[in-house]
Design an enzyme around this catalytic site. Structure first.
Site, short mmCIF file in Angstrom:
data_model
loop_
_atom_site.label_atom_id
_atom_site.label_comp_id
_atom_site.label_asym_id
_atom_site.label_seq_id
_atom_site.Cartn_x
_atom_site.Cartn_y
_atom_site.Cartn_z
N SER A 273 0.86 -1.18 0.00
CA SER A 273 0.00 0.00 0.00
C SER A 273 0.89 1.23 0.00
O SER A 273 2.07 1.15 0.38
CB SER A 273 -0.88 0.00 1.26
OG SER A 273 -1.51 1.26 1.45
N TYR B 259 -2.10 -0.18 10.88
CA TYR B 259 -2.08 -0.57 9.47
C TYR B 259 -0.81 -0.08 8.79
O TYR B 259 -0.13 -0.84 8.08
CB TYR B 259 -3.32 -0.02 8.77
CG TYR B 259 -3.38 -0.29 7.29
CD1 TYR B 259 -3.63 -1.57 6.81
CD2 TYR B 259 -3.20 0.74 6.36
CE1 TYR B 259 -3.70 -1.82 5.44
CE2 TYR B 259 -3.27 0.50 5.00
CZ TYR B 259 -3.51 -0.78 4.54
OH TYR B 259 -3.58 -1.03 3.19
#
Length: 253
Positions: free
Chosen positions: A138, A151
Protein backbone atom coordinates in the site's frame (compact mmCIF):
# COMPACT_ATOMS: atom_id res chain seq x y z
CA UNK A 1 0.69 -8.82 -22.59
CA UNK A 2 2.76 -11.07 -20.37
CA UNK A 3 2.59 -14.72 -21.36
CA UNK A 4 2.39 -17.00 -18.35
CA UNK A 5 1.35 -20.26 -19.96
CA UNK A 6 2.60 -23.21 -17.93
CA UNK A 7 2.98 -21.16 -14.73
CA UNK A 8 1.09 -21.95 -11.54
CA UNK A 9 0.18 -18.91 -9.44
CA UNK A 10 -1.14 -18.64 -5.90
CA UNK A 11 -3.17 -15.50 -5.11
CA UNK A 12 -4.07 -15.02 -1.46
CA UNK A 13 -7.21 -13.05 -0.73
CA UNK A 14 -8.14 -14.01 -4.27
CA UNK A 15 -11.90 -14.11 -3.91
CA UNK A 16 -12.62 -10.40 -4.08
CA UNK A 17 -11.24 -6.93 -4.71
CA UNK A 18 -7.64 -6.57 -5.84
CA UNK A 19 -6.95 -10.28 -5.38
CA UNK A 20 -9.81 -11.22 -7.67
CA UNK A 21 -8.63 -8.76 -10.34
CA UNK A 22 -5.11 -10.18 -10.08
CA UNK A 23 -6.37 -13.74 -10.41
CA UNK A 24 -8.36 -12.78 -13.51
CA UNK A 25 -5.37 -11.02 -15.10
CA UNK A 26 -2.99 -13.91 -14.45
CA UNK A 27 -5.54 -16.40 -15.78
CA UNK A 28 -6.04 -14.31 -18.93
CA UNK A 29 -2.26 -14.39 -19.44
CA UNK A 30 -2.35 -18.19 -19.41
CA UNK A 31 -1.37 -19.02 -15.83
CA UNK A 32 -3.09 -21.74 -13.84
CA UNK A 33 -4.31 -19.75 -10.83
CA UNK A 34 -5.17 -21.06 -7.39
CA UNK A 35 -6.98 -18.59 -5.17
CA UNK A 36 -6.70 -18.82 -1.39
CA UNK A 37 -9.04 -17.22 1.11
CA UNK A 38 -11.45 -17.73 3.96
CA UNK A 39 -14.74 -17.33 2.08
CA UNK A 40 -15.66 -20.47 0.17
CA UNK A 41 -18.44 -18.82 -1.82
CA UNK A 42 -16.21 -16.06 -3.19
CA UNK A 43 -13.53 -18.57 -4.17
CA UNK A 44 -16.08 -20.85 -5.82
CA UNK A 45 -17.31 -17.87 -7.82
CA UNK A 46 -13.77 -17.06 -8.99
CA UNK A 47 -13.38 -20.61 -10.29
CA UNK A 48 -16.85 -20.67 -11.85
CA UNK A 49 -16.16 -17.45 -13.78
CA UNK A 50 -12.80 -18.64 -15.06
CA UNK A 51 -10.72 -16.28 -12.91
CA UNK A 52 -9.05 -19.26 -11.23
CA UNK A 53 -8.56 -22.96 -11.81
CA UNK A 54 -8.41 -24.14 -8.20
CA UNK A 55 -9.03 -22.88 -4.69
CA UNK A 56 -7.77 -23.27 -1.14
CA UNK A 57 -10.01 -22.39 1.79
CA UNK A 58 -7.60 -21.29 4.51
CA UNK A 59 -6.63 -18.37 6.72
CA UNK A 60 -3.14 -17.07 5.89
CA UNK A 61 -2.48 -16.65 9.62
CA UNK A 62 -2.81 -20.43 10.08
CA UNK A 63 0.47 -21.97 8.86
CA UNK A 64 -0.78 -25.55 9.12
CA UNK A 65 -3.89 -24.85 7.03
CA UNK A 66 -1.87 -22.92 4.45
CA UNK A 67 0.70 -25.71 4.22
CA UNK A 68 -1.95 -28.40 3.78
CA UNK A 69 -3.76 -26.40 1.12
CA UNK A 70 -0.59 -25.66 -0.82
CA UNK A 71 0.50 -29.31 -0.69
CA UNK A 72 -2.83 -30.45 -2.13
CA UNK A 73 -2.90 -27.72 -4.83
CA UNK A 74 0.66 -28.50 -5.94
CA UNK A 75 -0.15 -32.21 -6.13
CA UNK A 76 -3.06 -31.37 -8.43
CA UNK A 77 -1.57 -28.58 -10.54
CA UNK A 78 2.21 -28.65 -10.13
CA UNK A 79 4.55 -26.49 -8.07
CA UNK A 80 3.83 -22.81 -7.64
CA UNK A 81 5.90 -20.47 -9.79
CA UNK A 82 4.23 -17.25 -8.63
CA UNK A 83 3.02 -16.06 -5.23
CA UNK A 84 0.86 -12.95 -5.07
CA UNK A 85 0.48 -12.22 -1.36
CA UNK A 86 -2.59 -10.01 -1.36
CA UNK A 87 -4.57 -11.02 1.74
CA UNK A 88 -4.77 -8.23 4.30
CA UNK A 89 -6.96 -5.87 6.26
CA UNK A 90 -7.08 -2.37 7.69
CA UNK A 91 -8.51 -0.99 10.93
CA UNK A 92 -8.90 2.63 11.98
CA UNK A 93 -8.51 4.32 15.35
CA UNK A 94 -6.59 7.25 16.86
CA UNK A 95 -3.20 6.09 18.11
CA UNK A 96 -4.20 6.68 21.74
CA UNK A 97 -7.14 4.31 21.31
CA UNK A 98 -5.25 1.68 19.32
CA UNK A 99 -4.73 -1.27 21.63
CA UNK A 100 -1.59 -3.38 21.34
CA UNK A 101 -3.83 -6.23 20.21
CA UNK A 102 -4.74 -4.27 17.07
CA UNK A 103 -1.07 -3.90 16.20
CA UNK A 104 -0.60 -7.64 16.76
CA UNK A 105 -3.70 -8.57 14.75
CA UNK A 106 -2.75 -6.53 11.70
CA UNK A 107 0.89 -7.61 11.84
CA UNK A 108 -0.24 -11.25 12.02
CA UNK A 109 -2.45 -10.90 8.95
CA UNK A 110 -0.62 -8.35 6.81
CA UNK A 111 2.96 -9.47 7.47
CA UNK A 112 3.04 -13.00 8.87
CA UNK A 113 0.37 -13.99 6.36
CA UNK A 114 2.99 -13.32 3.69
CA UNK A 115 5.74 -15.03 5.68
CA UNK A 116 3.62 -18.17 6.12
CA UNK A 117 3.17 -18.55 2.35
CA UNK A 118 6.64 -17.45 1.28
CA UNK A 119 8.47 -19.77 3.65
CA UNK A 120 6.62 -22.73 2.12
CA UNK A 121 7.04 -21.75 -1.53
CA UNK A 122 10.42 -20.03 -1.65
CA UNK A 123 12.63 -23.13 -1.22
CA UNK A 124 11.08 -24.78 -4.27
CA UNK A 125 11.41 -21.62 -6.34
CA UNK A 126 15.09 -21.31 -5.40
CA UNK A 127 15.71 -24.98 -6.22
CA UNK A 128 14.12 -24.50 -9.67
CA UNK A 129 16.03 -21.20 -10.12
CA UNK A 130 12.82 -19.44 -11.06
CA UNK A 131 9.99 -17.72 -9.22
CA UNK A 132 8.07 -14.54 -8.59
CA UNK A 133 6.83 -13.21 -5.26
CA UNK A 134 4.68 -10.08 -5.36
CA UNK A 135 3.29 -8.60 -2.14
CA UNK A 136 0.33 -6.25 -2.40
CA UNK A 137 1.34 -3.57 0.09
CA UNK A 138 0.00 0.00 0.00
CA UNK A 139 1.07 3.60 -0.19
CA UNK A 140 0.77 3.18 3.60
CA UNK A 141 3.98 1.19 3.30
CA UNK A 142 5.75 4.29 1.97
CA UNK A 143 4.21 7.20 3.90
CA UNK A 144 2.21 7.87 7.02
CA UNK A 145 -1.53 8.36 7.41
CA UNK A 146 -3.35 9.49 10.51
CA UNK A 147 -5.70 7.23 12.46
CA UNK A 148 -4.36 4.01 10.93
CA UNK A 149 -1.05 3.65 12.76
CA UNK A 150 -1.32 -0.12 13.17
CA UNK A 151 -2.08 -0.57 9.47
CA UNK A 152 0.71 1.77 8.38
CA UNK A 153 3.15 -0.02 10.66
CA UNK A 154 2.27 -3.40 9.16
CA UNK A 155 2.51 -2.20 5.57
CA UNK A 156 5.90 -0.60 6.19
CA UNK A 157 6.94 -4.02 7.49
CA UNK A 158 5.73 -5.63 4.26
CA UNK A 159 7.92 -3.33 2.18
CA UNK A 160 10.88 -4.04 4.46
CA UNK A 161 10.31 -7.77 4.15
CA UNK A 162 10.23 -7.51 0.36
CA UNK A 163 13.47 -5.55 0.26
CA UNK A 164 15.22 -8.04 2.53
CA UNK A 165 14.04 -11.11 0.64
CA UNK A 166 15.02 -9.51 -2.66
CA UNK A 167 18.62 -9.22 -1.47
CA UNK A 168 18.68 -12.80 -0.16
CA UNK A 169 17.34 -14.19 -3.44
CA UNK A 170 19.01 -11.85 -5.92
CA UNK A 171 21.20 -14.56 -7.48
CA UNK A 172 18.65 -17.37 -7.44
CA UNK A 173 16.35 -16.52 -10.35
CA UNK A 174 13.60 -15.48 -7.91
CA UNK A 175 12.38 -11.88 -7.75
CA UNK A 176 10.55 -10.31 -4.82
CA UNK A 177 8.62 -7.07 -5.23
CA UNK A 178 5.77 -5.05 -3.76
CA UNK A 179 2.92 -3.18 -5.40
CA UNK A 180 1.72 -0.15 -3.45
CA UNK A 181 -1.72 1.09 -4.50
CA UNK A 182 -3.48 4.12 -3.10
CA UNK A 183 -7.18 3.89 -2.16
CA UNK A 184 -8.62 1.36 -4.59
CA UNK A 185 -12.20 1.01 -5.78
CA UNK A 186 -13.03 -2.32 -4.12
CA UNK A 187 -16.14 -3.49 -2.37
CA UNK A 188 -14.37 -3.04 0.98
CA UNK A 189 -13.62 0.62 0.24
CA UNK A 190 -17.15 1.18 -1.01
CA UNK A 191 -18.54 -0.37 2.17
CA UNK A 192 -16.31 1.94 4.22
CA UNK A 193 -17.45 4.95 2.21
CA UNK A 194 -21.10 4.00 2.70
CA UNK A 195 -20.60 3.56 6.45
CA UNK A 196 -18.91 6.96 6.82
CA UNK A 197 -21.61 8.57 4.70
CA UNK A 198 -24.35 7.08 6.88
CA UNK A 199 -22.60 8.09 10.10
CA UNK A 200 -21.75 11.67 9.09
CA UNK A 201 -24.56 12.56 6.71
CA UNK A 202 -22.03 13.49 4.02
CA UNK A 203 -22.56 12.27 0.48
CA UNK A 204 -20.55 9.29 -0.72
CA UNK A 205 -18.99 11.55 -3.35
CA UNK A 206 -17.74 13.88 -0.60
CA UNK A 207 -16.30 10.95 1.34
CA UNK A 208 -14.45 9.66 -1.72
CA UNK A 209 -13.15 13.18 -2.40
CA UNK A 210 -11.67 13.20 1.10
CA UNK A 211 -10.07 9.80 0.49
CA UNK A 212 -8.34 11.02 -2.67
CA UNK A 213 -7.54 14.59 -1.59
CA UNK A 214 -3.79 13.87 -1.80
CA UNK A 215 -4.04 12.01 -5.12
CA UNK A 216 -3.27 14.33 -8.06
CA UNK A 217 -5.49 12.26 -10.37
CA UNK A 218 -8.30 12.83 -7.83
CA UNK A 219 -9.85 9.38 -8.19
CA UNK A 220 -9.79 5.90 -6.74
CA UNK A 221 -7.43 3.40 -8.31
CA UNK A 222 -9.06 0.58 -10.29
CA UNK A 223 -8.33 -3.00 -9.16
CA UNK A 224 -7.44 -3.84 -12.76
CA UNK A 225 -4.72 -1.17 -12.68
CA UNK A 226 -3.13 -2.84 -9.69
CA UNK A 227 -3.48 -6.21 -11.38
CA UNK A 228 -1.63 -4.91 -14.44
CA UNK A 229 1.37 -4.00 -12.27
CA UNK A 230 1.30 -7.44 -10.64
CA UNK A 231 1.08 -9.07 -14.06
CA UNK A 232 4.21 -7.24 -15.21
CA UNK A 233 6.18 -8.13 -12.08
CA UNK A 234 5.13 -11.77 -12.51
CA UNK A 235 6.38 -11.92 -16.08
CA UNK A 236 9.71 -12.72 -17.70
CA UNK A 237 9.93 -9.09 -18.78
CA UNK A 238 10.52 -8.14 -15.13
CA UNK A 239 13.39 -10.58 -14.59
CA UNK A 240 15.75 -7.73 -13.60
CA UNK A 241 13.24 -6.04 -11.28
CA UNK A 242 13.53 -7.05 -7.64
CA UNK A 243 13.27 -5.28 -4.31
CA UNK A 244 11.06 -2.55 -5.73
CA UNK A 245 7.90 -1.03 -4.29
CA UNK A 246 5.92 -0.07 -7.38
CA UNK A 247 3.32 2.61 -6.75
CA UNK A 248 -0.06 2.54 -8.46
CA UNK A 249 -1.28 5.69 -6.82
CA UNK A 250 -2.35 8.36 -9.27
CA UNK A 251 0.70 10.49 -8.48
CA UNK A 252 0.29 10.43 -4.69
CA UNK A 253 3.85 9.22 -4.13
Amino acid sequence: MAQLSGRHALVTGGGRGIGRAVAAALSAAGAAVTVLGRQQAALDDAVAKGHARDLIVADVTDPAAVSAGIERAEADNGPFDILVANAGAAETAPFGKTAPEQFRRLFELNVLGIVNCAQILLPGMVARKSGRIVAVASTAGLKGYGYVSAYVTSKHAVVGLVRSLAIETAKTGVTVNAVCPSFTDTDLVRESVAAISKKTGRSEQDVIAQYVKDVPMARLIKPEEVAAAVLYLSSDAASAVTGTAMTVAGGEI
